[in-house]
Design an enzyme around this catalytic site. Structure first.
Site, PDB file in Angstrom:
ATOM      1  N   ARG A 268      35.804  40.002  11.133  1.00  0.00           N
ATOM      2  CA  ARG A 268      34.955  40.717  10.180  1.00  0.00           C
ATOM      3  C   ARG A 268      33.579  41.020  10.762  1.00  0.00           C
ATOM      4  NH1 ARG A 268      37.400  36.463   7.503  1.00  0.00           N
ATOM      5  NH2 ARG A 268      38.837  36.984   5.796  1.00  0.00           N
TER       6      ARG A 268
ATOM      7  N   HIS B 274      19.894  29.344  15.682  1.00  0.00           N
ATOM      8  CA  HIS B 274      21.112  29.402  14.860  1.00  0.00           C
ATOM      9  C   HIS B 274      20.801  29.949  13.457  1.00  0.00           C
ATOM     10  CE1 HIS B 274      25.332  27.421  14.531  1.00  0.00           C
ATOM     11  NE2 HIS B 274      25.263  28.482  13.752  1.00  0.00           N
TER      12      HIS B 274
ATOM     13  N   ARG C 158      29.413  30.529  18.962  1.00  0.00           N
ATOM     14  CA  ARG C 158      29.198  29.103  19.194  1.00  0.00           C
ATOM     15  C   ARG C 158      28.757  28.898  20.635  1.00  0.00           C
ATOM     16  NH1 ARG C 158      29.043  29.043  14.594  1.00  0.00           N
ATOM     17  NH2 ARG C 158      30.174  27.762  13.064  1.00  0.00           N
TER      18      ARG C 158
ATOM     19  N   GLU D   9      23.049  22.119  20.830  1.00  0.00           N
ATOM     20  CA  GLU D   9      21.984  22.294  19.835  1.00  0.00           C
ATOM     21  C   GLU D   9      21.840  21.069  18.924  1.00  0.00           C
ATOM     22  OE1 GLU D   9      23.821  25.007  16.326  1.00  0.00           O
ATOM     23  OE2 GLU D   9      23.704  26.057  18.248  1.00  0.00           O
TER      24      GLU D   9
ATOM     25  N   MET E 213      37.085  40.393  17.421  1.00  0.00           N
ATOM     26  CA  MET E 213      36.923  41.546  16.531  1.00  0.00           C
ATOM     27  C   MET E 213      37.392  41.207  15.121  1.00  0.00           C
ATOM     28  SD  MET E 213      35.612  44.550  16.938  1.00  0.00           S
ATOM     29  CE  MET E 213      35.747  46.329  16.635  1.00  0.00           C
TER      30      MET E 213
ATOM     31  N   ALA F 241      21.659  33.350  12.469  1.00  0.00           N
ATOM     32  CA  ALA F 241      22.272  34.664  12.289  1.00  0.00           C
ATOM     33  C   ALA F 241      22.635  34.959  10.835  1.00  0.00           C
ATOM     34  CB  ALA F 241      23.511  34.802  13.174  1.00  0.00           C
TER      35      ALA F 241
END
Length: 326
Positions: free
Chosen positions: A159, A288, A241, A270, A157, A290
């Site tokens: 940012r 990857h 990750r 990856e 939890m 985001a």
């Protein structure tokens, strides 16, 4: 004769106009094509460098800096930094920095979207349509899970996790979270989130999102035992990750129907992806991305450049880089 300028290495092609700000202070050795640098290649590049601007693709550890006698700073383009051996850098007095904050909201947007795509079977439905399987509207076709009014569990939890929790409020979701330490009451109230233990989070959540940092202690934190605690109707989303999840156990759970669906933006090996995950219809897979909006990626590079300039003793924040990794 003027003294030679410090030399910095830029490990990957980024944004030329932003990286060009380094030219004012340094001799810049820039990489102009995406490269899968070997450890030996990274070591060679760092050997003659006073500073480096690197990405998550570029591991920098004790071996890579062993001969880098001039190296004083490594600026990572990313909030995560498991590609850096921070202890080895600190032991050598090399400053390491990252780029938090600037990608928080964009990454939270994507995490929520990935969770929804998994729950509502969006990519599965698109493949079905594109494959010519749609023969007309059917009442029971591709039924997914609800988002509104359900329980969201957030593991980690910080940012980004808080950003996801705030978005959940608009969907009337009950928000549970687990973290290394409980948040202040004011932040819990802002996020409308309740702190619970690890086991409760996985047992009660309809949708779990992983946003915690990777570490050796967190390797395969989500294992077969954890997956077995989850509701068979639940979804699991990972934007943190890949190494956090035992991907073999996840594939087993998805294939057997023990878990309804997953959304994965990161993978343990990856860019390679477990072939079993590729074959499953109930997992949404993204490469990857985001933080992958144009504005956010530019802001990340800009902050990394600021960090590097300051860490090497130049610019308005000379000697005080904004984002030192401690």
């Amino acid at each position: 004769m003027s003294a030679a300028r410090p030399r910095v290495w830029v490990s990957q092609p980024l944004f030329d106009d932003i990286v060009a700000r380094l030219d004012r202070y340094f001799e810049v050795a820039a990489t102009h094509a995406v490269a899968d640098h070997s450890p030996a290649a990274i070591a060679r590049a760092l050997r003659e460098a006073d500073g480096a601007l690197v990405t998550l693709n570029d591991p920098v550890g004790a071996a890579e800096i062993a001969q880098a006698s001039r190296l004083r700073a490594v600026a990572n383009v990313g909030v995560g930094y498991n590609n850096l051996d921070v202890a080895a850098l600190q032991a050598r007095g090399i400053v390491a920095t990252n780029t938090p904050d600037v990608l928080t909201e964009t990454t939270a947007d994507f995490g929520f979207a990935l969770m929804m795509a998994a729950a509502r079977r969006i990519t599965e439905a698109e493949r079905w349509l594109r494959d010519g399987q749609w023969r007309g509207w059917a009442f029971h076709s591709l039924l997914g899970a609800e988002i509104h009014g359900t329980t969201l569990g957030i593991l980690g939890m910080g940012r980004i996790g808080q950003g996801i929790a705030r978005r959940a409020g608009g969907f009337g979701m009950r928000v549970l979270y687990h973290n290394r330490s409980r948040l202040p009451e004011a932040i819990e109230n802002e996020c409308r989130a309740a702190y619970v233990d690890y086991e409760t989070l996985f047992a009660q959540a309809d949708h779990v999102v992983l946003v915690l940092p990777y570490s050796a202690q967190n390797h395969h934190r989500i294992d077969a035992a954890t997956l077995a605690r989850m509701k068979p109707t639940a979804t699991l989303t990972n934007i943190a990750r890949g190494g956090l999840i035992d991907e073999a156990a996840l594939a087993d759970a998805l294939a057997s129907g023990r878990l309804a669906a997953a959304g994965l933006d990161v993978f343990e090996g990856e860019p390679q992806v477990d072939p079993r995950l590729l074959a499953l219809r109930n997992v949404v897979l993204t490469p990857h991305i985001a933080s992958g909006s144009l504005a956010t990626r530019r802001a990340m590079v800009s902050l990394a450049v600021d960090n590097l300039i300051a860490a090497l003793g130049f610019g308005p924040e000379a000697g005080k880089p904004p984002n030192v990794i401690s």
